[in-house]
Design a protein around this motif. Structure first.
Motif, PDB file in Angstrom:
ATOM      1  N   HIS A 226      -4.535   4.271  -1.196  1.00 50.32           N
ATOM      2  CA  HIS A 226      -5.776   3.528  -1.038  1.00 50.32           C
ATOM      3  C   HIS A 226      -6.543   4.092   0.150  1.00 50.32           C
ATOM      4  O   HIS A 226      -5.960   4.419   1.178  1.00 50.32           O
TER       5      HIS A 226
ATOM      6  N   ASN B   9       0.847  -1.179   0.000  1.00 48.92           N
ATOM      7  CA  ASN B   9       0.000   0.000   0.000  1.00 48.92           C
ATOM      8  C   ASN B   9       0.890   1.238   0.000  1.00 48.92           C
ATOM      9  O   ASN B   9       1.699   1.443   0.889  1.00 48.92           O
TER      10      ASN B   9
ATOM     11  N   PRO C   6     -12.248  -1.511   2.023  1.00 49.39           N
ATOM     12  CA  PRO C   6     -11.993  -0.555   0.941  1.00 49.39           C
ATOM     13  C   PRO C   6     -13.135   0.454   0.804  1.00 49.39           C
ATOM     14  O   PRO C   6     -14.311   0.077   0.790  1.00 49.39           O
TER      15      PRO C   6
END
Length: 68
Positions: A6, A2, A22
């Motif tokens: 994100h 990551n 998410p």
């Protein structure tokens, strides 16, 4: 890995357990948005502040609580 771009939403279930999910994805059954979103690092820090006792909610209640 990551890269910090994100985005996540913090979810909570009926047992008071937290999870990162998410952002924009449908919430799994039994989970609700906890009102916080951000990068993984921000969400983990939020969960660390909110979820200091990781036992399920029914084990955190004082003895005799919830009995009529």
């Amino acid at each position: 890995m990551n890269d910090g771009t994100h985005r996540y939403t913090v979810l909570v279930n009926g047992a008071g357990q937290y999870a990162l999910h998410p952002e924009g994805a449908e919430e799994p059954s039994g989970w609700l948005a906890a009102g916080f979103g951000g990068t993984e690092e921000e969400c983990v820090a939020h969960v660390d502040r909110c979820w200091t006792d990781t036992r399920p909610a029914h084990l955190r209640r004082p003895a005799g609580a919830g009995h009529a």
